[in-house]
Design a protein around this motif. Structure first.
Motif, mmCIF file in Angstrom:
data_model
loop_
_atom_site.group_PDB
_atom_site.id
_atom_site.type_symbol
_atom_site.label_atom_id
_atom_site.label_comp_id
_atom_site.label_asym_id
_atom_site.label_seq_id
_atom_site.Cartn_x
_atom_site.Cartn_y
_atom_site.Cartn_z
ATOM 1 N N ASP A 59 0.825 -1.213 0.000
ATOM 2 C CA ASP A 59 0.000 0.000 0.000
ATOM 3 C C ASP A 59 0.859 1.263 0.000
ATOM 4 O O ASP A 59 0.436 2.307 -0.492
ATOM 5 N N VAL A 60 2.087 1.171 0.533
ATOM 6 C CA VAL A 60 2.926 2.366 0.627
ATOM 7 C C VAL A 60 4.209 2.275 -0.185
ATOM 8 O O VAL A 60 4.832 3.305 -0.474
ATOM 9 N N LEU A 61 4.640 1.075 -0.536
ATOM 10 C CA LEU A 61 5.841 0.903 -1.362
ATOM 11 C C LEU A 61 5.428 0.303 -2.701
ATOM 12 O O LEU A 61 4.737 -0.717 -2.738
ATOM 13 N N PRO A 62 5.859 0.894 -3.806
ATOM 14 C CA PRO A 62 5.263 0.549 -5.104
ATOM 15 C C PRO A 62 5.783 -0.712 -5.771
ATOM 16 O O PRO A 62 5.078 -1.286 -6.607
ATOM 17 N N ASN A 63 6.982 -1.179 -5.460
ATOM 18 C CA ASN A 63 7.613 -2.204 -6.294
ATOM 19 C C ASN A 63 7.379 -3.614 -5.765
ATOM 20 O O ASN A 63 7.406 -3.843 -4.556
ATOM 21 N N ASP A 69 7.133 12.280 -14.302
ATOM 22 C CA ASP A 69 7.058 12.288 -15.761
ATOM 23 C C ASP A 69 6.529 10.994 -16.360
ATOM 24 O O ASP A 69 6.416 10.867 -17.579
ATOM 25 N N THR A 70 6.217 9.989 -15.523
ATOM 26 C CA THR A 70 5.594 8.754 -16.012
ATOM 27 C C THR A 70 4.460 8.398 -15.057
ATOM 28 O O THR A 70 4.424 8.883 -13.914
ATOM 29 N N PRO A 71 3.532 7.554 -15.503
ATOM 30 C CA PRO A 71 2.448 7.148 -14.588
ATOM 31 C C PRO A 71 2.974 6.550 -13.292
ATOM 32 O O PRO A 71 2.397 6.779 -12.222
ATOM 33 N N TYR A 72 4.061 5.780 -13.371
ATOM 34 C CA TYR A 72 4.645 5.182 -12.165
ATOM 35 C C TYR A 72 5.052 6.266 -11.180
ATOM 36 O O TYR A 72 4.714 6.191 -9.985
ATOM 37 N N TRP A 73 5.801 7.277 -11.622
ATOM 38 C CA TRP A 73 6.297 8.296 -10.710
ATOM 39 C C TRP A 73 5.185 9.210 -10.230
ATOM 40 O O TRP A 73 5.231 9.696 -9.090
ATOM 41 N N LYS A 74 4.168 9.406 -11.055
ATOM 42 C CA LYS A 74 3.011 10.189 -10.585
ATOM 43 C C LYS A 74 2.343 9.470 -9.421
ATOM 44 O O LYS A 74 2.001 10.074 -8.403
ATOM 45 N N GLU A 75 2.168 8.142 -9.572
ATOM 46 C CA GLU A 75 1.530 7.375 -8.501
ATOM 47 C C GLU A 75 2.430 7.275 -7.276
ATOM 48 O O GLU A 75 1.974 7.403 -6.131
ATOM 49 N N ALA A 76 3.745 7.044 -7.502
ATOM 50 C CA ALA A 76 4.671 6.883 -6.379
ATOM 51 C C ALA A 76 4.689 8.121 -5.498
ATOM 52 O O ALA A 76 4.812 8.025 -4.272
ATOM 53 N N GLY A 77 4.563 9.293 -6.106
ATOM 54 C CA GLY A 77 4.601 10.533 -5.338
ATOM 55 C C GLY A 77 3.316 10.877 -4.621
ATOM 56 O O GLY A 77 3.291 11.824 -3.820
ATOM 57 N N THR A 78 2.269 10.120 -4.896
ATOM 58 C CA THR A 78 0.976 10.417 -4.254
ATOM 59 C C THR A 78 0.449 9.253 -3.425
ATOM 60 O O THR A 78 -0.656 9.320 -2.894
ATOM 61 N N ARG A 79 1.239 8.166 -3.323
ATOM 62 C CA ARG A 79 0.803 7.033 -2.507
ATOM 63 C C ARG A 79 0.654 7.456 -1.045
ATOM 64 O O ARG A 79 1.320 8.383 -0.585
ATOM 65 N N PRO A 80 -0.184 6.774 -0.297
ATOM 66 C CA PRO A 80 -0.258 7.066 1.133
ATOM 67 C C PRO A 80 1.057 6.757 1.812
ATOM 68 O O PRO A 80 1.855 5.937 1.322
ATOM 69 N N VAL A 81 1.322 7.400 2.915
ATOM 70 C CA VAL A 81 2.533 7.153 3.688
ATOM 71 C C VAL A 81 2.138 6.829 5.121
ATOM 72 O O VAL A 81 1.046 7.198 5.580
ATOM 73 N N PRO A 82 2.998 6.138 5.859
ATOM 74 C CA PRO A 82 2.704 5.894 7.278
ATOM 75 C C PRO A 82 2.497 7.205 8.027
ATOM 76 O O PRO A 82 3.084 8.235 7.675
ATOM 77 N N ASP A 83 1.656 7.158 9.059
ATOM 78 C CA ASP A 83 1.316 8.393 9.789
ATOM 79 C C ASP A 83 2.555 9.106 10.315
ATOM 80 O O ASP A 83 2.657 10.327 10.250
#
Length: 511
Positions: A246-250, A411-425
């Motif tokens: 949920d918080v780490l993309p790979n 600049d790619t869909p991956y990086w757009k999503e990675a920068g907006t994923r939820p993070v731990p509180d």
């Protein structure tokens, strides 16, 4: 009395555990390691923390004994390429920040630094050594950082007071072979066989593992080093695995072993290069490079990842065999359940971005020695172990999440999503603080996880997350000592670059 330990699985985790137990307890604890010849290890070349030297010193091993056997090289830090913007790079070194008048140089850089030159080259010596491909040791074997050389003896992670200036790269398969020989010579019973099941008593505790040819292997304590399979901890004991997806993309990787065109152009650092759907590693060993693409299969197929990796690191070498790996990202809710302890990938894994795999193994082993059970099987010791392992993994999870949330790319869909994923509180709160000021020891993840405050701030600054203003106190302080420290860093770096041999030149003297 716990007198027999059975380790299921070899590889780096199994053999690091077996040899450490023998170094700690000698013949007072019997150690059996069973591994299948048909189950390949995942290791393709490993990068480590500087703290791994405690492991080798605990075993009484000098660099000249094990490094040549494992195609090992030095790692002064990590070079991040393209994470902030294409063409931009910075280094995350093994080096604490100098201090002037109570404030470290990163704080002073915000007020006095030259924005045209990277903060890392102004605040640290290591980036200069990296770019000149310098060895941390002179040809006579002496370490460039005075006062930090010499054997550590039987010391642990908790005893590291100074920041040692380098870690290692090595071939994980060769290290396992080396440690297996070391362990067998010191009494580890090595069984080559397939584990086909496990026995349990009426309480659900393990009584044995069943093998195809050697029958039942009984023990008091069982250690699961079966990698992502979690043969004992998950499949037999049913422990819950908590995913970090949920918080780490790979969740996947593909790797290649690549001959280096010019063997002498050996970089003394790991490289992490941002790619369209993840990032690509380069780990320079003595005789070749270990490379790989860590990616999200939501944004890239395995075939696309392999082609991107080949095009970047091995154009025209379609003969090189690719190793595709499905990554289990997360940790067990508990790594010690009943009389079973999971160490290595069977316990937890995040991803290889900050070289934490070997660190988790070493930390897990050291905590096991600290809380080693007796016939009482004290639940307090077990719970302390589980808390220590969980805190270390969760702290690394936060630190890696920072990399993706703070990265400048979109600049790619991956990086757009990675920068907006939820993070731990906890990380969300830290990122809020970082918008106003650099983090201090009160603002990073508070439990032991291997990364100091300087690492958090290095990543924030390197990724372009610059606080709104320098600390107000600096405007009222005489900057003379800070200027002197900046000058000392630059002059020391120039002197060392001129004096030290190349990394390859030094390692050739011990190989």
């Amino acid at each position: 009395m716990i007198s027999t330990v059975v380790i299921v699985g070899g590889g780096t985790a199994g053999w690091m555990t077996a040899t450490y137990l023998k170094a700690a307890f000698g013949d007072r604890v019997g150690v059996t390691l069973v591994e299948s010849a048909r189950v390949p290890s995942i290791g393709v070349g490993e990068a480590t923390f500087s703290t791994v030297r405690h492991f080798f010193d605990y075993l009484g091993l000098d660099e000249t004994e094990w490094m040549p056997r494992c195609s090992a090289s030095y790692k002064l830090g990590i070079r991040f390429e393209g994470w902030r913007a294409p063409g931009h790079h910075f280094y995350h070194p093994f080096e604490r920040l100098p201090v002037a008048d109570g404030f470290n140089l990163a704080e002073w850089w915000l007020r006095l630094g030259d924005p045209a030159e990277g903060f890392d080259r102004q605040c640290y010596i290591t980036p200069w050594l990296c770019e000149a491909r310098r060895s941390p040791r002179a040809l006579d074997g002496s370490l460039f950082a005075s006062g930090l050389d010499g054997p550590l003896g039987r010391s642990t992670l908790a005893e590291q007071r100074d920041q040692f200036p380098y870690a290692y790269h090595f071939d994980a398969d060769l290290l396992a072979v080396f440690l297996a020989e070391y362990g067998r010579d010191r009494g580890v019973r090595h069984v080559r066989d397939d584990v086909v099941g496990a026995g349990q008593d009426e309480r659900g505790w393990l009584t044995c593992v069943r093998t195809r040819e050697h029958g039942e292997l009984t023990g008091d304590l069982f250690i699961d080093c079966t990698g992502f399979r979690g043969l004992l901890i998950n499949k037999t004991l049913g422990e819950t695995f908590t995913s970090f997806q949920d918080v780490l993309p790979n969740n996947r990787a593909v790797s290649l072993r690549v001959p280096r065109r010019d063997p002498e152009r050996m970089n003394p650092y790991t490289t992490a290069t941002a790619a369209d759907a993840g990032w690509i590693w380069n780990i320079p060993l003595f005789e070749r490079d270990g490379t790989g693409y860590v990616y999200s299969d939501a944004h890239c197929t395995p075939d696309e990842a392999e082609r991107a990796l080949r095009d970047l690191v091995a154009p025209g070498r379609d003969d090189l065999e690719a190793n595709h790996i499905a990554i289990r990202v997360g940790r067990n809710e508990r790594s010690w359940v009943r009389n079973c302890v999971a160490i290595g990938l069977s316990s937890a894994f995040v991803e290889p971005l900050e070289s934490t795999g070997i660190f988790f193994i070493q930390h897990g082993i050291e905590q096991l020695i600290k809380y080693f059970p007796d016939a009482r099987w004290d639940p307090v010791a077990r719970d302390r172990y589980n808390d220590a392992v969980a805190h270390a993994v969760d702290g690394v999870k936060e630190f890696l999440c920072l990399h993706y949330r703070a990265a400048g790319r979109d600049d790619t869909p991956y990086w757009k999503e990675a920068g907006t994923r939820p993070v731990p509180d906890g990380l969300a709160e830290r990122l809020t603080v970082a918008r106003s000021m650099l983090l201090d020891e009160n603002a990073v993840y508070p439990r032991y996880h291997g990364f100091e405050t300087y690492s958090w701030n290095t990543m924030l600054l390197g990724l372009g997350q610059i606080p709104a203003a320098p600390r107000a106190a600096l405007a009222h302080l005489d900057p003379a000592r800070a200027h002197a420290e900046f000058a000392r860093v630059r002059e020391t770096a120039r002197r060392l670059v001129a004096a030290l041999p190349s990394c390859h030149e030094y390692l050739a003297t011990i190989n």
